[in-house]
Structure formats: structure tokens, C-alpha cells
Scaffold this active site. Structure first.
Site, PDB file in Angstrom:
ATOM      1  N   ARG A  31      18.629   3.279  -2.585  1.00 48.99           N
ATOM      2  CA  ARG A  31      19.328   2.509  -3.612  1.00 48.99           C
ATOM      3  C   ARG A  31      20.614   1.920  -3.070  1.00 48.99           C
ATOM      4  O   ARG A  31      21.400   1.310  -3.813  1.00 48.99           O
ATOM      5  CB  ARG A  31      19.619   3.397  -4.839  1.00 48.99           C
ATOM      6  CG  ARG A  31      18.343   3.717  -5.611  1.00 48.99           C
ATOM      7  CD  ARG A  31      18.594   4.598  -6.823  1.00 48.99           C
ATOM      8  NE  ARG A  31      17.346   4.777  -7.574  1.00 48.99           N
ATOM      9  CZ  ARG A  31      17.132   5.754  -8.450  1.00 48.99           C
ATOM     10  NH1 ARG A  31      18.092   6.634  -8.703  1.00 48.99           N
ATOM     11  NH2 ARG A  31      15.982   5.845  -9.081  1.00 48.99           N
ATOM     12  N   GLU A  43       9.125   3.034  -1.011  1.00 51.34           N
ATOM     13  CA  GLU A  43       8.057   3.106  -2.004  1.00 51.34           C
ATOM     14  C   GLU A  43       6.778   3.695  -1.411  1.00 51.34           C
ATOM     15  O   GLU A  43       6.056   4.423  -2.086  1.00 51.34           O
ATOM     16  CB  GLU A  43       7.778   1.725  -2.598  1.00 51.34           C
ATOM     17  CG  GLU A  43       8.917   1.182  -3.466  1.00 51.34           C
ATOM     18  CD  GLU A  43       9.245   2.095  -4.642  1.00 51.34           C
ATOM     19  OE1 GLU A  43       8.374   2.896  -5.035  1.00 51.34           O
ATOM     20  OE2 GLU A  43      10.365   2.022  -5.163  1.00 51.34           O
ATOM     21  N   GLY A  87       2.723  13.926   5.339  1.00 52.32           N
ATOM     22  CA  GLY A  87       1.395  13.903   4.726  1.00 52.32           C
ATOM     23  C   GLY A  87       0.873  12.498   4.452  1.00 52.32           C
ATOM     24  O   GLY A  87       1.607  11.509   4.601  1.00 52.32           O
ATOM     25  N   TYR A 126       1.062  -0.451  -8.073  1.00 52.39           N
ATOM     26  CA  TYR A 126       2.392   0.132  -8.302  1.00 52.39           C
ATOM     27  C   TYR A 126       3.416  -0.384  -7.300  1.00 52.39           C
ATOM     28  O   TYR A 126       4.485  -0.888  -7.669  1.00 52.39           O
ATOM     29  CB  TYR A 126       2.378   1.672  -8.247  1.00 52.39           C
ATOM     30  CG  TYR A 126       3.775   2.177  -8.068  1.00 52.39           C
ATOM     31  CD1 TYR A 126       4.663   2.151  -9.135  1.00 52.39           C
ATOM     32  CD2 TYR A 126       4.258   2.545  -6.813  1.00 52.39           C
ATOM     33  CE1 TYR A 126       5.993   2.507  -8.965  1.00 52.39           C
ATOM     34  CE2 TYR A 126       5.575   2.903  -6.633  1.00 52.39           C
ATOM     35  CZ  TYR A 126       6.444   2.878  -7.715  1.00 52.39           C
ATOM     36  OH  TYR A 126       7.758   3.205  -7.532  1.00 52.39           O
ATOM     37  N   ASP A 144       3.607   4.011 -12.439  1.00 55.99           N
ATOM     38  CA  ASP A 144       3.271   5.222 -11.684  1.00 55.99           C
ATOM     39  C   ASP A 144       3.055   6.373 -12.670  1.00 55.99           C
ATOM     40  O   ASP A 144       2.997   6.165 -13.882  1.00 55.99           O
ATOM     41  CB  ASP A 144       4.397   5.539 -10.695  1.00 55.99           C
ATOM     42  CG  ASP A 144       5.627   6.054 -11.414  1.00 55.99           C
ATOM     43  OD1 ASP A 144       5.795   5.747 -12.615  1.00 55.99           O
ATOM     44  OD2 ASP A 144       6.418   6.787 -10.799  1.00 55.99           O
ATOM     45  N   CYS A 198      12.214  13.260 -19.072  1.00 59.73           N
ATOM     46  CA  CYS A 198      10.888  13.282 -19.698  1.00 59.73           C
ATOM     47  C   CYS A 198       9.882  13.895 -18.725  1.00 59.73           C
ATOM     48  O   CYS A 198       8.916  13.274 -18.312  1.00 59.73           O
ATOM     49  CB  CYS A 198      10.482  11.865 -20.095  1.00 59.73           C
ATOM     50  SG  CYS A 198       9.104  11.785 -21.248  1.00 59.73           S
TER      51      CYS A 198
END
Length: 359
Positions: A31, A43, A87, A126, A144, A198
Site C-alpha cells: 500500500r 495480488e 506454496g 479477481y 475474493d 466481518c
DNA sequence: AATTCGTGGGC
DNA sequence: TGCCCAAGAAT
């Protein structure tokens, strides 16, 4: 359900979400840049991977490959070494393929249309929306897992988010709701909200900046959403992993260029029906290499759990004499081995060797 | 549409 | 311990 969108005070929702994001957003490395290339990297790394895990990888990666051109020119083995431990290694190779495509077709500038960026290797719906909105400020949806969870609650959408076609429902919802003044903050705000407030379990509704817009909260049903069917059980495979020594060198094998752990290096691996002893290892390897593999000794045993399967590994050390090795294998010393990209199971084997003083 | 692709953390 | 999960894409 989609009708729920029109029940939202869109402008107020956008303002509440975006104001909260600008106030509460985490200070993350990606950011602090406006470079579409670096945002792209973040991303890709963040796909199915936690923020805390990505941070150190991202920092090292952009330091090692500061520009799109640096990554385009990088040796794949060096690239995979940077990715080691993160990964989903095909992400790294697809990213480089995409970067090379941008270098050749777009003069090194990341394209700014959904159609063009979506065509790049490793870039799906996405990631396309994320880069377009965050790097270019375009009002494109970026759906996403967070976004589906958050919006399933706010809009009381009870379709199964495990089903591929369900994503389109949320893309349409975002398209209807997204702020055209600050698409970046809107998209990131939804994801940040999903990460901090959330959450999947125990959502912190009393801290939520948009709870007055939330249909699930208003009905006390936030714990029922999202609806998500569960995945299948994974199967187990048994292997003997063998560190074969000759003098100061160890034999290493490069995996195939497709499939699990593509192009990563490992100690020679034998698939076995059941646990076999050291004599069985010597016999099978001696035949395979048309030479002599002797003094085999089991030094460790471990389990490695992947997403869809589990490796049950018995680790051996042995000595090789006059072996004929195939094209995808080579003898390496300790320093050379440190340059090879290896995966989790090989890491565990290496640890067993090191603690024993054999590597 | 259903599988295949890693890893580490939380409960 | 075992299961679920985390800013998905390719096949």
C-alpha cells in the site's frame, strides 16, 4: 436476493465503508507503492495466502526484482528460490510468464483494460479487478473470499459460495455498489472489512462501520452466512525419500514441469505401497540407477499435508556407487544445494539430515 | 463443474 | 489431532 442491493443507501454505504478504510486500514508494504507491477505481485502472492505470511516474501521479492524488466529477465530457478515456502509455485512461473508478455506486447506497461489483463497468465477475474481498481483507479469488481463473505451478510445472499457460478452474483452486486469516486478504497475496504471485522467466525459486528446497512445483522443471522459446502477429504500416498551420498555430494532430482511442486528439487523419491525397509530401498535404487546403492538407513519419518493429499514419508540416507543418473538429476555439494528451490517435505528431510550432521 | 495446485495458523 | 481456513487460477 439481488433485489437486496436496491434496499441499500448506496451513497451512504460507500461513504461509511471508504471512510472506515481510510481510517483503519493496515499499513501494508504494497500500500506504499503505486507501481502496477508491484501491486500485481502482491495480488498474486495474496492468493489463498495470509497477509502476515506474504509480507516478508513481498519485501524480498520487490527488492530482488524491483522492476518488471528485472523479473522478466530472471532465471526461473532464482525466481522459485524467492518463492520457496510460499506454496502454489505455479503462481511464480505464471507471474513471470505474464510479466514477459507485458514486456513484449505492451512495452513493459501493465495493460489497463480488463480484457487485456485477464489474458495474462496467472491473472483471473479477481486479480484483474484488483489491479485495475487499485493501480488504475477503475471501477472494476474484485471478488475474493472476503468480498463474498461480507456481501453475503450485508445483502443476505444465501447461495453456496463454494460453487463457481456463485461468484458472478457477487460481481454483479459489486458492479452495482462500487464507488466511482474511489474504486480502490471501496474494493480494498470490502476485503479489509472481511479480514478485520466481518470474519468467518465471530464477526465483530459491534465494531462494523456498515452494520446499519447489513441485512444479516439486522436479522441476527450473521452467523448463518456465508453458505459454503465443504470440500472433499484428501488421500494419502507413501514415499521413501532417499538422500544418496557420494563423497561430499548429494543426489538431487528436479520434478517435472507440470503438476505438484513443478520444477522444484527433491531427494530421489520412491512411491511405495507400504513401509519398506532399508534393504528394499537399496534394491530398488540400485536397479533404477544401474549401480550400487548401499548402507541405507532410515533417519526420519514424517507426514506432510497438502491441500488435496498427504505424503507419508520415510526418510533414508544411503551411499551411491557408480550410478547412472538421468537428465533431471545432479550431484550437488552443500553450497549448491542451498541454491535449489525445495518444498516443504524436502525441507523436513534436510532438517533431519542437518541435525544428524550429514548435510 | 470438479480437481488440482502449498503452507501455516487458529481452534 | 483434525479440520477449516486465507486478497484464486488453471485445467
Amino acid at each position: 436476493m439481488e433485489g437486496s442491493v436496491i434496499n441499500i443507501d448506496k451513497k451512504q454505504f460507500q461513504n461509511d465503508l471508504i471512510d472506515w478504510f481510510h481510517t483503519e486500514k493496515r499499513d501494508l508494504p504494497w500500500r506504499r507503492t503505486a507501481d502496477p507491477y508491484q501491486i500485481w505481485i502482491s495480488e498474486i502472492m495474496l492468493q489463498q495466502t495470509r497477509v502476515d505470511t506474504v509480507i516478508p516474501y513481498y519485501k524480498r521479492f520487490v527488492e530482488k526484482f524491483p522492476t518488471l524488466h528485472d523479473l522478466a529477465m530472471a532465471d526461473e530457478e532464482v525466481l522459485l528460490k524467492q518463492w520457496e515456502g510460499l506454496g502454489y509455485y505455479s503462481r511464480a512461473r505464471n507471474l513471470q510468464a505474464g510479466v514477459r508478455e507485458v514486456a513484449e506486447k505492451y512495452g513493459g506497461k501493465v495493460p489497463g483494460s480488463r480484457k487485456e489483463i485477464l489474458a495474462l497468465k496467472g491473472v483471473g477475474p479477481y486479480t484483474a479487478g484488483a489491479v485495475l481498481s487499485i493501480a488504475y483507479g477503475l471501477p472494476e469488481h474484485a471478488v475474493d473470499g472476503n468480498v463474498m463473505r461480507v456481501l453475503s451478510r450485508i445483502l443476505l445472499i444465501d447461495e453456496d459460495i463454494a460453487k463457481p457460478k456463485t461468484r458472478k452474483v457477487f460481481e454483479e452486486a459489486v458492479t452495482a455498489l462500487i464507488s466511482h469516486e474511489d474504486p480502490s478504497a471501496f474494493n480494498q475496504g470490502l476485503m479489509e472489512l472481511g479480514a478485520l471485522v466481518c470474519t468467518p467466525t465471530s464477526p465483530k459486528c459491534l465494531l462494523c462501520p456498515v452494520r446499519e446497512h447489513c441485512a444479516a445483522f439486522n436479522e441476527g443471522r450473521q452467523h448463518e452466512l456465508p453458505v459454503k459446502t465443504k470440500a472433499k477429504t484428501n488421500k494419502g500416498v507413501n514415499y521413501a525419500m532417499v538422500a544418496i551420498r557420494s563423497g561430499e555430494s548429494l543426489l538431487m532430482e528436479k520434478r517435472p514441469s507440470t503438476g505438484l511442486l513443478a520444477n522444484m528439487w527433491q531427494f530421489p523419491l520412491l512411491e511405495i505401497a507400504e513401509s519398506i525397509g532399508a534393504p528394499g530401498v537399496e534394491e530398488r535404487l540400485s536397479e533404477q540407477f544401474k549401480g550400487t546403492v548401499e548402507k541405507a538407513e532410515k533417519i526420519t519419518s514424517f507426514k506432510h499435508v497438502f491441500s488435496h493429499l498427504t505424503w507419508n514419508v520415510d526418510g533414508f540416507i544411503a551411499k551411491g556407487v557408480n550410478l547412472e543418473i538421468p537428465e533431471n538429476m545432479k550431484w550437488v555439494n552443500a553450497a549448491e544445494m542451498d541454491l535449489l528451490p525445495i518444498s516443504g517435505p524436502v525441507q523436513k528431510m534436510k532438517t533431519a539430515l542437518t541435525s544428524r550432521g550429514d548435510a
